[in-house]
Design an enzyme around this catalytic site. Structure first.
Site, PDB file in Angstrom:
ATOM      1  N   LYS A 251      14.239  14.017  16.999  1.00 18.69           N
ATOM      2  CA  LYS A 251      15.134  14.952  16.481  1.00 18.69           C
ATOM      3  C   LYS A 251      14.145  16.199  15.754  1.00 18.69           C
ATOM      4  O   LYS A 251      13.120  15.739  15.355  1.00 18.69           O
ATOM      5  CB  LYS A 251      16.055  14.513  15.846  1.00 18.69           C
ATOM      6  CG  LYS A 251      15.388  13.625  14.378  1.00 18.69           C
ATOM      7  CD  LYS A 251      16.379  12.620  13.899  1.00 18.69           C
ATOM      8  CE  LYS A 251      15.724  11.965  12.502  1.00 18.69           C
ATOM      9  NZ  LYS A 251      16.465  10.809  12.154  1.00 18.69           N
TER      10      LYS A 251
ATOM     11  N   TYR B  20       2.545  35.780  -8.979  1.00 19.57           N
ATOM     12  CA  TYR B  20       3.832  36.368  -9.380  1.00 19.57           C
ATOM     13  C   TYR B  20       4.163  35.455 -10.724  1.00 19.57           C
ATOM     14  O   TYR B  20       3.975  34.499 -11.015  1.00 19.57           O
ATOM     15  CB  TYR B  20       5.219  36.158  -8.700  1.00 19.57           C
ATOM     16  CG  TYR B  20       5.160  37.044  -7.502  1.00 19.57           C
ATOM     17  CD1 TYR B  20       5.586  38.210  -7.287  1.00 19.57           C
ATOM     18  CD2 TYR B  20       4.855  36.467  -5.996  1.00 19.57           C
ATOM     19  CE1 TYR B  20       5.976  39.033  -6.462  1.00 19.57           C
ATOM     20  CE2 TYR B  20       4.967  37.319  -5.068  1.00 19.57           C
ATOM     21  CZ  TYR B  20       5.459  38.495  -5.160  1.00 19.57           C
ATOM     22  OH  TYR B  20       5.718  39.402  -4.164  1.00 19.57           O
TER      23      TYR B  20
HETATM   24  C1  LIG Z   1      15.518   9.589  11.990  1.00 20.01           C
HETATM   25  C2  LIG Z   1      16.118   8.381  12.480  1.00 20.01           C
HETATM   26  C3  LIG Z   1      15.208   7.449  12.716  1.00 20.01           C
HETATM   27  C4  LIG Z   1      13.586   7.554  12.472  1.00 20.01           C
HETATM   28  O1  LIG Z   1      13.244   7.536  11.233  1.00 20.01           O
HETATM   29  P1  LIG Z   1      11.655   7.393  10.543  1.00 20.01           P
HETATM   30  O2  LIG Z   1      12.063   7.067   9.247  1.00 20.01           O
HETATM   31  O3  LIG Z   1      11.345   8.786  10.806  1.00 20.01           O
HETATM   32  O4  LIG Z   1      11.059   6.471  11.246  1.00 20.01           O
HETATM   33  C5  LIG Z   1      15.358   6.082  13.350  1.00 20.01           C
HETATM   34  N1  LIG Z   1      17.013   5.919  13.508  1.00 20.01           N
HETATM   35  C6  LIG Z   1      17.727   6.964  12.837  1.00 20.01           C
HETATM   36  C7  LIG Z   1      19.252   6.698  13.092  1.00 20.01           C
HETATM   37  C8  LIG Z   1      17.262   8.066  12.479  1.00 20.01           C
HETATM   38  O5  LIG Z   1      18.393   8.826  12.130  1.00 20.01           O
END
Ligand SMILES: *Cc1c(COP(=O)(O)O)cnc(C)c1O
Length: 381
Positions: A51, A275
């Site tokens: 994702k 800044y």
């Molecule tokens: C994002 C996600 C993962 C992966 O998590 P990591 O901590 O990046 O390994 C796994 N399961 C779900 C439901 C997620 O939303």
């Protein structure tokens, strides 16, 4: 002009040297990390959470590299991400959409053969009525401690009372998500696993596959193989980042952000930098300016806090991070290494994502997913 075109042009002009800032993404390391996480998943097969544009690395190239390494199950958040991933990885992989289906998104599921993750009883009813025409099997998400998505205990009781039959509902996988596995002590993860097992018992195990572990969960599988279940879902570890301090997964880094020094100047003791004059040098100093700022995803929380790696020497970020520039104090770095045009590593080496995130009061996930597309990307396989 497409990103790719810009990158290629710049690459040709600059040859092997960097020009401005660049992001190097190592797809071979990504594939190696997946293979290692598959081994560390014990009896389970290893999926991949890709994702948010594969945590900023680029969903299409990352997805293709993972599929070529043997990954067959992917997890993204949104149907639109699933559509893009399907184009990249072809027809054979299973793509789960974690946020679950809205009625308006069903055509996308049908078109790209996507598998929803069902998060409540309403979505379950929607899926029962549409699964046959879409032709995929869904995952059922059981909440065991997040209070975010997934069926509650009482939802599971309701289904049990109704004589839930997974096949009738087009469900092939049950999953839950660990709230607190990102620490060396696995107690909370094991407790969630017990709740998960109880809920699965209620629903009837049947031919249902099971999935619980993110990256942090996988790190506990060696000691507690009951956590592995059938499919693991690592994300952050695929991209080379340990899921918590003290985690010991075998990983290679996949991302390197570097830039050439734009300007070097001698700054007398007492002068303010950047800044707000928020930092004043306390000694006669050599300050280098780099062409990277919060507009590139080098977040402002790294003001006075970030550090860079110059051929193994560490130099601190001084003053505030600007949109396009930062200042680093290179007084203690050998002058031969810090000339106009010299390369500096902003992410990588001693400036690891783990350290930078700690310095900025955030987590590596946020730094990675925030890397801007302004930075030209170079993929190596
Ligand atoms: C994002 C996600 C993962 C992966 O998590 P990591 O901590 O990046 O390994 C796994 N399961 C779900 C439901 C997620 O939303």
């Amino acid at each position: 002009m497409a990103d790719g075109t810009i990158s290629e042009t710049w690459d040709q002009q600059s040859g092997p040297d960097i020009v401005g800032a660049r992001l190097d993404i190592d797809l071979a390391a990504l594939a190696d990390n997946w293979r290692n996480l598959a081994k560390q998943s014990g009896p389970a097969t290893c999926g991949a959470a890709v994702k948010a544009d594969a945590y900023g690395l680029g969903m299409a190239p990352a997805g293709r590299a993972l599929a070529a390494a043997g990954c067959e199950t992917f997890f993204v958040s949104q149907a639109a991400e699933g559509l893009a991933l399907r184009q990249a990885v072809g027809p054979d992989c299973t793509i789960y959409i974690l946020n679950g289906p809205l009625e308006s998104a069903l055509p996308a599921y049908r078109q790209a053969h996507l598998s929803p993750v069902i998060n409540d009883l309403g979505q379950l009813a929607l899926w029962r009525d549409n699964a046959a025409t879409i032709g995929t099997r869904a995952a059922l998400h059981l909440d065991t401690g997040m209070q975010r998505l997934g069926l509650s205990n009482s939802d599971c009781a309701t289904l049990q009372a109704e004589g839930f039959n997974a096949a009738e509902y087009g469900i092939g996988l049950v999953m839950s998500h660990l709230a607190n596995a990102d620490q060396p002590d696995p107690t909370d993860a094991l407790a969630q696993n017990c709740l998960f097992e109880d809920q699965i018992d209620r629903l009837g195990r049947g031919a249902l596959k099971q999935s619980l572990c993110n990256s942090a969960g996988v790190s506990h599988c060696r000691q507690h193989d009951e956590l592995a279940h059938d499919i693991t879902r690592p994300g952050i570890a695929l991209y080379g980042v340990q899921p918590y301090r003290g985690a010991n997964l075998k990983l290679k880094s996949t991302v390197k952000l570097s830039a050439q020094i734009v300007q070097i100047r001698a700054v007398p003791a007492g002068c303010p930098i950047g800044y707000g004059g928020a930092h004043k040098v306390t000694r006669d100093s050599v300050i280098a300016t780099l062409p990277v700022g919060y507009g590139d995803g080098y977040i402002r929380a790294l003001s006075h806090a970030g550090l860079v790696d110059i051929d193994g020497h560490v130099a601190p970020v001084v003053g505030r991070v600007s949109m396009d520039l930062i200042s680093i104090d290179v007084t203690d770095v050998p002058p031969a290494l810090v000339q106009q045009g010299s390369p500096v590593t902003l992410i990588g080496g001693k400036a690891s994502l783990e350290i930078l995130a700690h310095q900025a009061g955030t987590i590596p996930y946020e730094l990675l997913t925030g890397l801007s597309h302004r930075i030209p990307r170079f993929y190596s396989a």
